[in-house]
Design an enzyme around this catalytic site. Structure first.
Site, PDB file in Angstrom:
ATOM      1  N   ASP A   1       3.377   9.625  -0.846  1.00 48.98           N
ATOM      2  CA  ASP A   1       2.167   8.737  -0.261  1.00 48.98           C
ATOM      3  C   ASP A   1       2.080   7.640  -1.295  1.00 48.98           C
ATOM      4  OD1 ASP A   1       0.094   7.897   1.320  1.00 48.98           O
ATOM      5  OD2 ASP A   1      -0.641   9.920   1.215  1.00 48.98           O
TER       6      ASP A   1
ATOM      7  N   HIS B   1       0.855  -1.180  -0.096  1.00 47.14           N
ATOM      8  CA  HIS B   1       0.019  -0.168   0.076  1.00 47.14           C
ATOM      9  C   HIS B   1       0.825   1.354  -0.004  1.00 47.14           C
ATOM     10  CE1 HIS B   1      -4.166  -1.941   0.835  1.00 47.14           C
ATOM     11  NE2 HIS B   1      -3.396  -2.803   1.165  1.00 47.14           N
TER      12      HIS B   1
HETATM   13  P1  ADQ Z   1      -3.112   5.900   5.055  1.00 46.07           P
HETATM   14  O1  ADQ Z   1      -1.691   6.317   4.995  1.00 46.07           O
HETATM   15  O2  ADQ Z   1      -4.019   5.697   6.236  1.00 46.07           O
HETATM   16  O3  ADQ Z   1      -2.983   4.666   4.020  1.00 46.07           O
HETATM   17  P2  ADQ Z   1      -5.268   7.310   3.282  1.00 46.07           P
HETATM   18  O4  ADQ Z   1      -4.845   6.775   1.768  1.00 46.07           O
HETATM   19  O5  ADQ Z   1      -5.059   8.704   2.954  1.00 46.07           O
HETATM   20  O6  ADQ Z   1      -3.795   7.025   4.100  1.00 46.07           O
HETATM   21  O7  ADQ Z   1      -6.259   7.080   4.012  1.00 46.07           O
HETATM   22  C1  ADQ Z   1      -6.931   7.476   5.170  1.00 46.07           C
HETATM   23  C2  ADQ Z   1      -8.099   6.997   5.418  1.00 46.07           C
HETATM   24  O8  ADQ Z   1      -8.483   7.623   6.572  1.00 46.07           O
HETATM   25  C3  ADQ Z   1      -9.092   7.534   4.504  1.00 46.07           C
HETATM   26  O9  ADQ Z   1     -10.160   6.570   4.329  1.00 46.07           O
HETATM   27  C4  ADQ Z   1      -9.879   8.671   5.110  1.00 46.07           C
HETATM   28  O10 ADQ Z   1     -11.373   8.513   5.024  1.00 46.07           O
HETATM   29  C5  ADQ Z   1      -9.870   8.201   6.907  1.00 46.07           C
HETATM   30  N1  ADQ Z   1      -9.649   9.497   7.336  1.00 46.07           N
HETATM   31  C6  ADQ Z   1      -8.726  10.543   7.411  1.00 46.07           C
HETATM   32  N2  ADQ Z   1      -8.858  11.366   8.417  1.00 46.07           N
HETATM   33  C7  ADQ Z   1     -10.180  10.909   9.094  1.00 46.07           C
HETATM   34  C8  ADQ Z   1     -10.886  11.631  10.078  1.00 46.07           C
HETATM   35  N3  ADQ Z   1     -10.441  12.546  10.685  1.00 46.07           N
HETATM   36  N4  ADQ Z   1     -11.887  10.636  10.574  1.00 46.07           N
HETATM   37  C9  ADQ Z   1     -12.146   9.565  10.042  1.00 46.07           C
HETATM   38  N5  ADQ Z   1     -11.432   9.141   9.153  1.00 46.07           N
HETATM   39  C10 ADQ Z   1     -10.696   9.873   8.509  1.00 46.07           C
HETATM   40  C11 ADQ Z   1      -2.027   3.550   3.566  1.00 46.07           C
HETATM   41  C12 ADQ Z   1      -1.141   4.360   2.532  1.00 46.07           C
HETATM   42  C13 ADQ Z   1      -1.943   5.169   1.574  1.00 46.07           C
HETATM   43  C14 ADQ Z   1      -2.835   4.392   0.619  1.00 46.07           C
HETATM   44  C15 ADQ Z   1      -3.499   3.672   1.785  1.00 46.07           C
HETATM   45  C16 ADQ Z   1      -4.531   2.626   0.905  1.00 46.07           C
HETATM   46  O11 ADQ Z   1      -0.298   5.210   3.358  1.00 46.07           O
HETATM   47  O12 ADQ Z   1      -0.899   5.856   0.654  1.00 46.07           O
HETATM   48  O13 ADQ Z   1      -3.747   5.212   0.016  1.00 46.07           O
HETATM   49  O14 ADQ Z   1      -3.126   2.812   2.604  1.00 46.07           O
HETATM   50  O15 ADQ Z   1      -3.848   1.813  -0.060  1.00 46.07           O
END
Ligand code: ADQ
Length: 490
Positions: free
Chosen positions: A377, A166
């Site tokens: 990311d 990921h």
């Molecule tokens: P993450 O680093 O966790 O994932 P991201 O892809 O941005 O990052 O996902 C974050 C998730 O958390 C989103 O679904 C979002 O809706 C949720 N979220 C964020 N802030 C929130 C809040 N305040 N309240 C509730 N929910 C919140 C890792 C990798 C990424 C990759 C994903 C999936 O680091 O690059 O996109 O896996 O493969």
């Protein structure tokens, strides 16, 4: 024949268990991987193996209501406090996470972390070998568990095993810094299928394998065949998506619309710029705050007309570096607000907590601009969720060129997150963009996010396991007939 079962193996289960004041609390876990996989588990006959986030006792029956809710059997992995310290906080968070996000100077290559990493991967493999039947497909997720497949192979397990990364995969010069680089690559090559988010990540992985192992790599379009006597794996690029319909329908629901009106009413006449991130130093939150400050400095005409709503979901709070980041963000918010606030206008609204899905979607809908500016990311799901929720197509996405999502989302305003002034200028452009141009860009972005959704992602990824027979020692079906046709290059 019945459909094979999919055994998902990830560091965390989709539920987190805590033992607070003698009672047991079971809550949904947060983060991108869990959000994505929770959306697809019900498409399959699936079981999920992972840690519940506690070093205390966990009974399977405590997880049963959550398992029923997502239609998937849950099997907990139990870790000791020392394992959590050295495997999770140590090897995963102090070595792989910074290194794979190009922040090698932040790594702590403590040699004791590696032995625990090996042991814990064995522990996950123990649970997999108890749960999996030979015809099942084992789908391992992410860098915490790079050694699970090789442990299973040593036990004689010949099931099909896929791996999806990921986070980014770094270039050879950065990956080479890892003291256990060869062991990690050799173990990853034990999978039948290895997936990455972007063509660059796939190329980096193949280049590392060619330089540091004896494997031969052959390229066919964007896929690579990795082979050596008796072993073969496919490397593919499969960018992860979101459940578009779920987000779009939710955004159009009466409840979210009401929430959106409330948000807008609380900020009358304001243009809303939105940041949503897990607390992490890769997400570029301080740089983003400085870019917003630069905008206010250079465009006083925007004072009292624009606010930045920065939502941060708490993450890895036990790690000093993350605690320090939180303090840095709070100090920056306070300094910038202290500098620009007028009666009736506070430029930055900082929210430090996890939001309910309806509230999160309402923020996406209410925003005029989403500022998604990670320093690096794997993908970034927030960029995609924002577009899905923009049912009126009025918002603009400003996106870091170093997010995996940038390789698909060309109609965003792409920025270099380290270029504070450049981000401020793009933000200004986003705020000034003509409504027709906003609409045109957002419609195209939404088409891409709808098409490349998370269901298509998992289907398309797993379909690439089909050429393999259950016994991987046999020649895989579907091997290219004429290997000379392939370009042997990276
Ligand atoms: P993450 O680093 O966790 O994932 P991201 O892809 O941005 O990052 O996902 C974050 C998730 O958390 C989103 O679904 C979002 O809706 C949720 N979220 C964020 N802030 C929130 C809040 N305040 N309240 C509730 N929910 C919140 C890792 C990798 C990424 C990759 C994903 C999936 O680091 O690059 O996109 O896996 O493969």
């Amino acid at each position: 024949m019945t459909e094979p079962r999919i055994i998902i193996v990830s560091n965390r289960l989709p539920v987190t268990v805590s033992h607070a004041g003698g009672s047991i609390d079971v809550k949904p876990s947060s983060g991108g991987l869990v959000t994505a996989m929770r959306a697809v588990v019900s498409d399959y006959h699936a079981s999920w193996i992972g840690w519940t986030g506690t070093d205390g006792e966990v009974k399977r029956e405590w997880l049963a209501p959550a398992a029923a809710g997502i239609n998937c059997d849950l099997f907990p992995v139990v870790l000791t406090p020392e394992q959590v310290a050295k495997f999770y906080f140590g090897f995963s968070n102090e070595i792989i996470w910074p290194l794979f996000h190009d922040l090698q100077s932040s790594c702590n290559f403590d040699p004791s972390y590696w032995n625990t990493y090996v042991d814990v991967n064995e522990t996950y493999a123990d649970v997999v070998s108890e749960v999996a039947q030979p015809e099942d497909i084992i789908w391992v997720h992410d860098y915490h568990l790079a050694l699970v497949a090789s442990s299973l192979r040593r036990r004689g397990i010949r099931s099909r095993i896929a791996f999806f990364q990921h986070i980014p995969f770094p270039s050879l010069d950065i990956f080479s810094k890892l003291p256990w680089r060869k062991q990690v690559l050799e173990a990853l090559l034990e999978h039948d299928l290895i997936g990455f988010q972007t063509p660059r990540d796939s190329r980096n992985f193949v280049q590392c394998c060619r330089a540091l192992t004896t494997v031969k790599a052959a390229r066919d379009g964007e896929a690579f065949y990795m082979h050596r006597p008796g072993q073969r794996s496919n490397v593919v690029t499969e960018p992860i998506g979101i459940d578009f319909e779920e987000f779009a329908n939710h955004a159009a629901s009466t409840g979210v619309l009401q929430e959106t009106h409330l948000l807008r009413a609380a900020l009358p006449g304001m243009r809303i710029v939105l940041g949503v991130d897990r607390l992490d130093y890769t997400k570029g939150i301080p740089e983003r705050l400085r870019a917003f400050e630069n905008l206010l400095e250079n465009h006083p005409e925007l004072h009292r007309t624009v606010v930045l709503v920065q939502i941060v979901v708490p993450s890895r709070e036990d790690v000093p570096r993350y605690r320090a980041l939180r303090v840095e963000i709070e100090q920056l918010v306070s300094r910038i607000n202290g500098r620009f606030t007028h009666t009736g206008w506070v430029p930055i609204h900082f929210v430090y907590r996890s939001l309910e899905r309806a509230q999160l979607v309402a923020h996406y809908r209410a925003a005029d601009v989403a500022l998604v500016t990670p320093l690096k990311d794997g993908m970034n799901l927030v960029a995609k969720e924002f577009c899905a929720a923009q049912v009126d197509c009025t918002g603009v996405l400003v996106l870091s060129e170093f997010a995996g999502a940038a390789s698909q989302m060309k109609e965003a305003l792409l920025v270099n997150p380290n270029d504070i002034q450049g981000v401020a200028e793009s933000l200004h452009l986003a705020l000034m963009l003509d409504p027709r141009e906003r609409r045109r860009r957002m419609q195209r972005l939404r088409r891409t996010v709808r098409r490349e959704n998370v269901h298509r992602w998992s289907e398309s990824f797993l379909a690439q396991l089909q050429p393999y027979l259950t016994n991987r020692k046999l020649q895989p079906i579907g091997q290219p007939e004429d290997p000379d046709r392939l370009v042997i290059a990276v």
